[in-house]
Structure formats: C-alpha cells, structure tokens
Design a protein around this motif. Structure first.
Motif, short mmCIF file in Angstrom:
data_model
loop_
_atom_site.label_atom_id
_atom_site.label_comp_id
_atom_site.label_asym_id
_atom_site.label_seq_id
_atom_site.Cartn_x
_atom_site.Cartn_y
_atom_site.Cartn_z
N TYR A 62 -14.93 4.37 -4.50
CA TYR A 62 -14.14 3.19 -4.15
C TYR A 62 -14.48 2.01 -5.07
N PHE A 63 -15.77 1.70 -5.20
CA PHE A 63 -16.17 0.55 -6.01
C PHE A 63 -16.00 0.82 -7.50
N PHE A 64 -16.16 2.07 -7.90
CA PHE A 64 -15.93 2.43 -9.31
C PHE A 64 -14.48 2.14 -9.69
N ILE A 65 -13.54 2.57 -8.88
CA ILE A 65 -12.12 2.33 -9.15
C ILE A 65 -11.82 0.83 -9.11
N THR A 66 -12.41 0.12 -8.15
CA THR A 66 -12.17 -1.32 -8.02
C THR A 66 -12.60 -2.07 -9.27
N PHE A 67 -13.83 -1.82 -9.72
CA PHE A 67 -14.38 -2.60 -10.83
C PHE A 67 -13.80 -2.20 -12.18
N ILE A 68 -13.47 -0.92 -12.35
CA ILE A 68 -12.88 -0.51 -13.63
C ILE A 68 -11.48 -1.11 -13.79
N ASN A 69 -10.73 -1.18 -12.70
CA ASN A 69 -9.40 -1.81 -12.76
C ASN A 69 -9.52 -3.32 -12.89
N THR A 95 -6.64 -4.57 -7.03
CA THR A 95 -7.61 -3.52 -7.37
C THR A 95 -8.27 -2.93 -6.12
N ASN A 96 -8.52 -3.74 -5.12
CA ASN A 96 -9.11 -3.21 -3.88
C ASN A 96 -8.13 -2.33 -3.12
N LEU A 97 -6.87 -2.72 -3.07
CA LEU A 97 -5.86 -1.89 -2.41
C LEU A 97 -5.68 -0.56 -3.16
N HIS A 98 -5.71 -0.63 -4.48
CA HIS A 98 -5.58 0.60 -5.28
C HIS A 98 -6.78 1.53 -5.05
N LEU A 100 -7.15 9.10 -0.06
CA LEU A 100 -6.62 10.39 -0.49
C LEU A 100 -7.73 11.38 -0.81
N MET A 101 -8.86 10.87 -1.30
CA MET A 101 -10.00 11.74 -1.59
C MET A 101 -10.66 12.22 -0.30
N VAL A 102 -10.74 11.33 0.69
CA VAL A 102 -11.39 11.67 1.96
C VAL A 102 -10.64 12.78 2.70
N VAL A 116 -2.46 9.41 -9.21
CA VAL A 116 -3.14 8.95 -10.43
C VAL A 116 -2.12 8.64 -11.52
N PHE A 117 -1.11 9.51 -11.67
CA PHE A 117 -0.13 9.32 -12.74
C PHE A 117 0.91 8.26 -12.41
N THR A 118 1.19 8.04 -11.13
CA THR A 118 2.20 7.04 -10.76
C THR A 118 1.56 5.68 -10.48
N VAL A 119 0.89 5.57 -9.33
CA VAL A 119 0.27 4.29 -8.95
C VAL A 119 -0.86 3.93 -9.91
N GLY A 120 -1.74 4.93 -10.18
CA GLY A 120 -2.85 4.67 -11.09
C GLY A 120 -2.38 4.31 -12.48
N GLY A 121 -1.35 5.04 -12.95
CA GLY A 121 -0.81 4.73 -14.27
C GLY A 121 -0.21 3.34 -14.34
N MET A 122 0.47 2.93 -13.27
CA MET A 122 1.07 1.60 -13.22
C MET A 122 -0.02 0.52 -13.21
N ILE A 123 -1.05 0.72 -12.38
CA ILE A 123 -2.14 -0.26 -12.30
C ILE A 123 -2.88 -0.35 -13.63
N PHE A 124 -2.99 0.79 -14.32
CA PHE A 124 -3.72 0.81 -15.59
C PHE A 124 -2.87 0.27 -16.74
N LEU A 125 -1.62 0.71 -16.82
CA LEU A 125 -0.79 0.36 -17.97
C LEU A 125 -0.20 -1.05 -17.89
N THR A 126 -0.07 -1.62 -16.68
CA THR A 126 0.48 -2.97 -16.57
C THR A 126 -0.39 -4.00 -17.29
N PRO A 127 -1.69 -4.08 -17.01
CA PRO A 127 -2.51 -5.03 -17.78
C PRO A 127 -2.59 -4.67 -19.26
#
Length: 307
Positions: A102-109, A152-155, A162-164, A199-210
């Motif tokens: 959770y925190f890894f995804i938060t801080f990397i984004n 980033t926290n919501l993402h 989904l992992m749980v 990962v490819f939809t929401v994650g890609g959007m969160i990653f590619l937008t910035p």
C-alpha cells in the motif's frame, strides 16, 4: 488441489537480491550506507528550505515535499530488509506485506505527481515569468500537493484491496528484498486478470498522466527557450530545468521498463530496475538538486556553519 487453494499464507519469505550469504553481506552494507545517506541528505534539504526565507518559493516548497516523500519511500522497503538480515530471518507477515504494498504504491505515485507539479512550476517560471506569483499562488501549491496525496492514496487502496482478495497457496518465496506487487502477484494461485487489468487501466492512467504533463511542460519550455535572443538567457533557463530533468529521466526510465508489462513477465532485470527507483533515486535526489543549485548550496552552507 481444492484444499491447497483454500490454504492461506501467513507470511512471505523475502529471499533478497542474491541467494549467497557473502553477497548478502555486501548488499546489507550498501543498503545501510545508502539509507543513512538518503535520510540525512533529504533531511538537510528540508531543513535548508525551512530555515532560509529566500527558499520560501513554490519550487522549493515542492522540493521539500519531494524530499519528504523520498524519506518515506526509502523507509517503506529498506529498514525491513536490514532488520531481517540482522535477525537472520527472511520472513514478513501477510499483513506487513500488504501494508508495504500500500505505502509503496502511494509513495512511488506521489513521486511522479510531485515531479509533474515541479515541471509545471518550471513552465510557468520560464514561459510566464511576469505572471509567476499570480499563477503559482500559495493556496494553489498546497491544493496541488493535497490533491496528489488524495489520488495516490485512493489508487494504492484500490490495488491493495484487489491484492487482498487473492488466494496464496504453498509458494510464498519472493526473490526480492521487499513486497513488490508484481512478484507477489506471480505467487497467487488465483486468477490475477482483474489485477493486471487495473494495472494497465487505472495504474497506467495514474502513471502516464503526470508523465504526460512533464512532457508537455518541457515541450513548451524548450520551444520558448529557443526563441530567447541571448545565449545567456538560454543557459539560465536550461540550468533551472537540468536537475529536474535528471531526476525525471532516472525515475521514469526505470519504472517504464518494469510496470508497463504483464506481471507474468517480471524478471531479474526488473528487480535491478526496481532497486534504481526505490534505493538509488531517493539517494541521489538531494545531491542533484543541491550541487546544481546556487541558492540551495548557500542555504546548506549557512546551516553547516551555524552548527
């Protein structure tokens, strides 16, 4: 098979970067030294910005936030690996692993969002210098940072939930020094199609937008710089962007090769790339921004002399 599928893994085994004890000793020493330098370097950046009134500008406000995120980013992964090495253990509990994800995804984004906001700040400073104070108001700067934290926290919450829901069977060995989401997904005996899709939809959007914001900002910056009449003006404009561009290249260059592919294709080369943006990037950020910035060097010199 039905009984195995219902078996719930209580812990994971973090095998580290190499399976050999002598190499693990070297890795431990490197990680310990790099972590200490990362913490002290980023703390110095924050302290210098807080203590020097000349650095109370939007650019340094974002830089202080980036240093804070880098400290947290490193602290999510490295301390657990160091503690496990000292205790002679490789285990991490299921709850700790999900928390780490959770925190890894938060801080990397959050790193990506802050880099994009800093790119926009440079765009305004170079392309609209007369309206800089009006466009980069303190309230807007705070709002951009707060909004980034919320997104980033919501993402991170989405991917962690989904992992749980996945089931992990008897295989619980992770060839990594922390709970990287992709290696963990490979261990699941459940269908990970939804996880990969997110990962490819929401994650890609969160990653590619910035990332897109950074690219667009620098397209405008360079087109404006090329119109400047004097060579001195061009050098001054590019010097303000050099540090930021270096960090962006190092950060996004490693991430693009790891997380923009299916989790099943995760390999040893991806592990090395992960080390770059989880350990190396937070380490070099303070040096990149301080060694190439006259104001920052002056503020750090004052702090050292005062101490």
């Amino acid at each position: 098979m039905g009984g195995d599928n219902e078996t719930m893994v209580a812990e994971f085994l973090l095998l580290g970067l190499s399976g050999k004890s002598d190499q693990e000793e070297i890795v431990f020493g490197l990680f310990l030294g790099m972590y200490m330098v990362t913490i002290s370097g980023n703390l110095l950046i924050i302290l210098a910005i807080c203590c020097d009134p000349h650095l109370h500008t939007p650019m340094y406000f974002f830089l202080a936030n980036l240093s804070s995120v880098d400290i947290c980013f490193s602290s999510v992964t490295i301390p657990k690996a160091l503690v496990n090495h000292v205790l002679g253990s490789k285990s991490i509990s299921y709850t700790e692993c999900m928390t780490q994800i959770y925190f890894f995804i938060t801080f990397i984004n959050m790193d990506g969002f802050l880099l994009s906001v800093m790119a926009y700040d440079r765009y305004v400073a170079i392309c609209h210098p007369l309206h800089y104070t009006l466009m980069m108001r303190p309230r807007l700067c705070v709002l951009l940072v707060v909004l980034s934290w919320v997104i980033t926290n919501l993402h991170a919450l989405l991917h962690t939930l989904l992992m749980v829901r996945l089931t992990f069977c008897s295989h619980n060995a992770v060839r990594h020094f922390f709970c990287d989401p992709y290696p963990i997904l490979k261990l699941s005996c459940s269908d990970t199609f939804i996880n990969d899709l997110m990962v490819f939809t929401v994650g890609g959007m969160i990653f590619l937008t910035p990332f897109s914001c950074i690219v667009v900002s620098y397209v405008y910056i360079f087109s404006n710089v090329l119109k400047m009449p004097s060579t001195r003006g061009i050098k001054k404009a590019l010097s303000t962007c050099g540090s930021h561009l270096t960090v962006v290249s190092l950060f996004y260059g490693a991430i693009l090769g790891v997380y923009m592919r299916p989790s099943s294709s995760y390999s040893l080369q991806d592990t090395v790339a992960t080390v770059i943006f989880t350990v190396v990037t937070p380490l070099v950020n303070p040096f990149i921004y301080s060694l190439r910035n006259r104001d920052m060097k002056g503020a750090l010199r004052k702090i050292i002399l005062r101490c």
